[in-house]
Design an enzyme around this catalytic site. Structure first.
Site, PDB file in Angstrom:
ATOM      1  N   ARG A  42       4.259 -56.111 -15.790  1.00 17.41           N
ATOM      2  CA  ARG A  42       5.561 -56.689 -15.405  1.00 17.41           C
ATOM      3  C   ARG A  42       6.520 -56.582 -16.591  1.00 17.41           C
ATOM      4  NH1 ARG A  42       6.252 -61.810 -16.122  1.00 17.41           N
ATOM      5  NH2 ARG A  42       4.233 -62.456 -15.299  1.00 17.41           N
ATOM      6  N   TYR A  88      29.279 -52.743  -0.962  1.00 16.76           N
ATOM      7  CA  TYR A  88      28.161 -52.583  -0.026  1.00 16.76           C
ATOM      8  C   TYR A  88      27.894 -53.924   0.684  1.00 16.76           C
ATOM      9  CZ  TYR A  88      23.238 -52.474   1.306  1.00 16.76           C
ATOM     10  OH  TYR A  88      22.060 -52.604   1.992  1.00 16.76           O
ATOM     11  N   ASP A 105      28.989 -50.623 -10.149  1.00 23.36           N
ATOM     12  CA  ASP A 105      27.960 -50.036  -9.284  1.00 23.36           C
ATOM     13  C   ASP A 105      28.332 -48.563  -9.124  1.00 23.36           C
ATOM     14  OD1 ASP A 105      26.494 -49.037  -7.134  1.00 23.36           O
ATOM     15  OD2 ASP A 105      26.422 -50.959  -6.097  1.00 23.36           O
ATOM     16  N   LYS A 131      19.291 -43.708  -3.570  1.00 21.34           N
ATOM     17  CA  LYS A 131      20.262 -42.740  -3.070  1.00 21.34           C
ATOM     18  C   LYS A 131      20.180 -41.417  -3.848  1.00 21.34           C
ATOM     19  CE  LYS A 131      21.127 -46.064  -0.331  1.00 21.34           C
ATOM     20  NZ  LYS A 131      21.434 -47.350  -0.822  1.00 21.34           N
TER      21      LYS A 131
HETATM   22  C1  LIG Z   1      26.837 -48.950  -3.315  1.00 25.31           C
HETATM   23  C2  LIG Z   1      25.494 -49.566  -3.063  1.00 25.31           C
HETATM   24  N1  LIG Z   1      25.000 -50.456  -3.955  1.00 25.31           N
HETATM   25  C3  LIG Z   1      23.807 -51.056  -3.769  1.00 25.31           C
HETATM   26  C4  LIG Z   1      23.036 -50.802  -2.640  1.00 25.31           C
HETATM   27  C5  LIG Z   1      21.728 -51.521  -2.463  1.00 25.31           C
HETATM   28  O1  LIG Z   1      20.683 -50.685  -2.815  1.00 25.31           O
HETATM   29  P1  LIG Z   1      19.200 -50.810  -2.205  1.00 25.31           P
HETATM   30  O2  LIG Z   1      19.302 -50.467  -0.750  1.00 25.31           O
HETATM   31  O3  LIG Z   1      18.423 -49.827  -3.008  1.00 25.31           O
HETATM   32  O4  LIG Z   1      18.773 -52.215  -2.421  1.00 25.31           O
HETATM   33  C6  LIG Z   1      23.491 -49.876  -1.709  1.00 25.31           C
HETATM   34  C7  LIG Z   1      22.692 -49.560  -0.517  1.00 25.31           C
HETATM   35  O5  LIG Z   1      23.135 -48.887   0.390  1.00 25.31           O
HETATM   36  C8  LIG Z   1      24.756 -49.247  -1.917  1.00 25.31           C
HETATM   37  O6  LIG Z   1      25.261 -48.354  -1.045  1.00 25.31           O
END
Ligand SMILES: Cc1ncc(COP(=O)(O)O)c(C=O)c1O
Length: 354
Positions: A46, A98, A170, A195
């Site tokens: 961890r 998101y 992000d 992604k």
């Molecule tokens: C811009 C963005 N940030 C964060 C996330 C969250 O990521 P995760 O699905 O890997 O938890 C997503 C998911 O689609 C996203 O599009």
């Protein structure tokens, strides 16, 4: 080392113990300690794991940061970043984020006393006006999910520094191939590595990179305390995916150009959202801060046309949540990824772009 070379040879690309050209999966929960009190480098997975560390060092180099951290999902990485703050702290958040981030903020973090103001972060005056005495950070996506809105990272980082706030970006929709926020003044960059970085729709993972040793120490403490780190198998798979990011992105960009061209010439499409379009709001900022405009496109059908009928007829393009994989996907945010955002908030964000 140039970025495309770094993808393959950066971080810890070989096993220091054996010379294996692919970092092995160290599938061990704990490590034998030679003597009491010696505190060896590896103690418990961890806290630290060699396969995860190889990935974390790689993403730190790709984003130009001091240290990287791998999490069980992008959402876990975002959660870790918000746990830097305490009850009573205030964070300015971009309006278009998101749906899962919106849910995390409104349904989880607010219950723990964190305060948030959402603003259009492409409006610098609105960002400055939202800063309060207890503000600690400015958090946003650029390009945003799903409207591809662009925020000037350098300008926000300047405002943040003047007020001693952290800038948290992000970077999922760009990937470090197209944009490196830390180099533009941000303090923390986050990814849903599910992604573009993973790239094959075969894992869920998150990454964070920080620009200072102080933030690195705080992130290491939080990652270890919360226990939301990525396991060694997925760390290996993610590192393997990252190796082909440049090759994949070149094809993504080529295909995107063809699809954007098609959408803008198709009468049934009312509006296409893509930062590479010269008349798109934020295009000039995107041209300055991004290498390419990414491979995400949003569009609206003409009024009266059915989104359901449209997506139901697609054959190769799959109806699914996610992006950045080798297959092309489509979704309808209002009823899929952004379904947790109330309709009236969604339409306010949409109207700013029309
Ligand atoms: C811009 C963005 N940030 C964060 C996330 C969250 O990521 P995760 O699905 O890997 O938890 C997503 C998911 O689609 C996203 O599009």
């Amino acid at each position: 080392m140039k970025f495309n070379t770094q993808l393959i040879h950066g971080g810890i690309s070989e096993d220091p113990a054996t010379g294996a050209v692919s970092m092995p999966i160290y599938r061990a929960s704990t490590f034998r300690q030679k003597e009491l009190g010696a505190h060896p480098k590896w103690e418990y997975s961890r806290t630290g794991n060699p396969t995860r560390q190889a990935l974390e060092q790689l993403i730190a180099e790709l984003e130009g940061g001091v240290a990287g951290f791998a999490f069980a999902s992008g959402s876990a990485a975002i959660h870790a970043a918000f746990t830097l703050f305490s009850a009573g702290d205030h964070i300015v958040v971009g309006k278009d984020v998101y749906g899962g981030t919106f849910r995390l903020i409104n349904k989880v973090l607010k219950r723990f006393g964190l305060e948030f103001t959402t603003v259009d972060t492409s409006d610098l005056a609105a960002v400055a006006a939202a800063i309060q005495e207890n503000t600690r950070a400015i958090y946003f996506e650029t390009p945003t999910n799903p409207l591809l809105q662009i925020t000037d990272i350098k300008a926000i980082a300047k405002i943040a520094k003047e007020h001693q706030l952290l800038t948290i970006v992000d970077n999922t929709f760009a990937s470090p191939y197209n944009q490196q926020p830390l180099k533009l003044g941000a303090d923390i960059v986050l990814h849903s590595a599910t992604k573009y970085l993973g790239g094959h729709s075969d894992l869920v993972a998150g990454l964070a990179v920080v620009n200072s040793q102080d933030l690195a120490d705080q992130f290491a403490f939080l990652q270890n305390s919360i226990g939301s780190q990525l396991g060694p198998d997925d760390s290996w798979l993610l590192q393997r995916g990252i190796k082909t990011l440049a090759a994949r992105m070149r094809v993504h960009l080529e295909n995107t150009a063809a699809i954007v061209d098609f959408l803008t010439k198709t009468p049934e499409v009312a509006k296409a959202y893509y930062p590479g379009l010269t008349d798109f709001p934020g295009h000039e900022i995107a041209a300055r801060q991004m290498k390419h405009y990414g491979a995400m496109i949003s569009f609206e059908l003409q009024p009266g046309l059915s989104a359901k009928q449209f997506v139901d007829q697609l054959q190769l393009i799959g109806l699914a949540e996610s992006l950045g994989g080798i297959e092309s996907l489509i979704e309808v945010p209002a009823v899929m990824t952004h379904g947790s955002i109330p309709r009236e908030i969604r339409s306010k964000t949409e109207s700013r772009m029309s």
